[in-house]
Motif scaffolding. Structure first.
Motif, short mmCIF file in Angstrom:
data_model
loop_
_atom_site.label_atom_id
_atom_site.label_comp_id
_atom_site.label_asym_id
_atom_site.label_seq_id
_atom_site.Cartn_x
_atom_site.Cartn_y
_atom_site.Cartn_z
N UNK A 131 13.04 82.74 44.30
CA UNK A 131 12.96 83.46 45.57
C UNK A 131 14.27 84.19 45.77
N UNK A 132 14.19 85.50 45.87
CA UNK A 132 15.39 86.31 46.01
C UNK A 132 15.77 86.46 47.48
N UNK A 133 17.02 86.16 47.78
CA UNK A 133 17.57 86.24 49.14
C UNK A 133 16.75 85.43 50.15
N UNK A 134 16.12 84.36 49.67
CA UNK A 134 15.29 83.50 50.52
C UNK A 134 14.17 84.26 51.22
N UNK A 135 13.77 85.39 50.63
CA UNK A 135 12.72 86.22 51.25
C UNK A 135 11.63 86.58 50.25
N UNK A 136 12.02 87.21 49.13
CA UNK A 136 11.05 87.78 48.21
C UNK A 136 10.73 86.81 47.08
N UNK A 137 9.46 86.57 46.86
CA UNK A 137 9.01 85.73 45.74
C UNK A 137 8.97 86.60 44.50
N UNK A 138 9.72 86.20 43.48
CA UNK A 138 9.90 87.03 42.30
C UNK A 138 9.68 86.23 41.02
N UNK A 139 9.51 86.97 39.92
CA UNK A 139 9.51 86.41 38.57
C UNK A 139 10.72 86.99 37.86
N UNK A 140 11.45 86.15 37.14
CA UNK A 140 12.57 86.61 36.33
C UNK A 140 12.19 86.37 34.87
N UNK A 141 12.24 87.43 34.07
CA UNK A 141 11.81 87.39 32.68
C UNK A 141 12.99 87.58 31.74
N UNK A 142 13.03 86.74 30.71
CA UNK A 142 14.03 86.84 29.65
C UNK A 142 13.29 87.21 28.37
N UNK A 153 16.45 91.49 30.32
CA UNK A 153 15.97 90.70 31.46
C UNK A 153 15.26 91.66 32.41
N UNK A 154 14.36 91.08 33.19
CA UNK A 154 13.56 91.90 34.09
C UNK A 154 13.12 91.04 35.26
N UNK A 155 13.15 91.60 36.46
CA UNK A 155 12.59 90.89 37.60
C UNK A 155 11.45 91.71 38.18
N UNK A 156 10.40 90.99 38.59
CA UNK A 156 9.22 91.63 39.14
C UNK A 156 8.70 90.80 40.30
N UNK A 157 7.95 91.39 41.22
CA UNK A 157 7.33 90.60 42.28
C UNK A 157 6.38 89.56 41.69
N UNK A 158 6.30 88.41 42.32
CA UNK A 158 5.41 87.35 41.87
C UNK A 158 4.02 87.60 42.45
N UNK A 159 3.04 87.92 41.60
CA UNK A 159 1.70 88.22 42.11
C UNK A 159 1.03 87.02 42.78
N UNK A 160 1.51 85.82 42.51
CA UNK A 160 0.95 84.64 43.15
C UNK A 160 1.13 84.68 44.67
N UNK A 161 2.19 85.36 45.12
CA UNK A 161 2.48 85.43 46.55
C UNK A 161 2.10 86.77 47.16
N UNK A 162 1.54 87.66 46.38
CA UNK A 162 1.11 88.96 46.89
C UNK A 162 -0.24 89.29 46.27
N UNK A 163 -1.32 88.91 46.93
CA UNK A 163 -2.66 89.12 46.36
C UNK A 163 -2.93 90.58 45.99
N UNK A 164 -2.27 91.52 46.64
CA UNK A 164 -2.46 92.92 46.31
C UNK A 164 -1.96 93.28 44.92
N UNK A 165 -1.06 92.45 44.36
CA UNK A 165 -0.51 92.71 43.03
C UNK A 165 -1.31 92.03 41.93
N UNK A 166 -2.16 91.09 42.30
CA UNK A 166 -2.90 90.31 41.30
C UNK A 166 -4.04 91.09 40.68
N UNK A 167 -4.55 90.56 39.60
CA UNK A 167 -5.69 91.18 38.92
C UNK A 167 -6.97 90.81 39.67
N UNK A 168 -7.91 91.71 39.69
CA UNK A 168 -9.19 91.44 40.37
C UNK A 168 -10.32 91.54 39.41
#
Length: 168
Positions: A131-142, A153-168
């Motif tokens: 969780x970045x800055x205690x606000x944004x749920x993120x994924x950190x990739x190595x 390295x790469x950081x991206x929003x965590x789709x688990x916490x944003x249904x709009x980013x998930x696959x449908x």
């Protein structure tokens, strides 16, 4: 003081008390405490690693669904050196491209929540929730090359916490 002025002060005092009462697992440990005190408060560690300097690192991850990994470094005499939350920006950004290996990432952050291999890139990726800055749920990739050296390295929003980013 009138009732109108005391009420906001009382609310502020109550809020401060509530925040103070929400100590995180990695807080309130003192350097030099025995390892047994940490284990008594946090339970048995889920991961234990020997560090290059002779210390050992105990880890309590909340993954795969959580964003916190508490790490306690213990010196050879069994005393606490540090206790901290390692899945946070100031820790993740310590990773050194071209220098760190899979072992370095494992020692610093524990086991990843997910691994994958991208054959066209010839890269293996290890993913951690945070969780970045205690606000944004993120994924950190190595991303590691075939020799196990960190290349990206790469950081991206965590789709688990944003249904709009998930696959449908």
């Amino acid at each position: 003081m009138s009732m109108g002025k005391r009420y906001p002060l009382a609310l502020a005092a109550l809020a401060a008390l509530l925040v103070a009462g929400c100590a995180q697992p990695w807080q309130n440990f003192q350097t030099g405490e025995p390892e047994s005190a940490v284990i008594a408060r946090l339970g048995p560690p889920r991961e234990v690693y020997d560090l290059p300097n002779g210390d050992k690192r105990l880890m309590w991850p909340t993954q795969p669904m959580g964003e916190v990994t508490t790490a306690a470094d213990i010196d050879p005499s069994g005393k606490v050196v540090t206790v901290r939350q390692v899945l946070q920006v100031n820790e993740l950004y310590k990773a050194q491209i071209g220098t760190w290996t899979k072992r370095d990432v494992l020692l610093n952050f524990g086991r990843p929540v997910e691994t994958a291999y991208f054959p066209l890139m010839k890269r293996q990726v290890w993913t951690y929730r945070y969780q970045e800055d205690n606000v944004w749920y993120m994924l950190y990739n190595f991303y590691f090359d075939d020799q196990g050296i960190l290349r990206l390295t790469q950081k991206t929003p965590d789709p688990m916490h944003d249904p709009g980013l998930g696959l449908r």
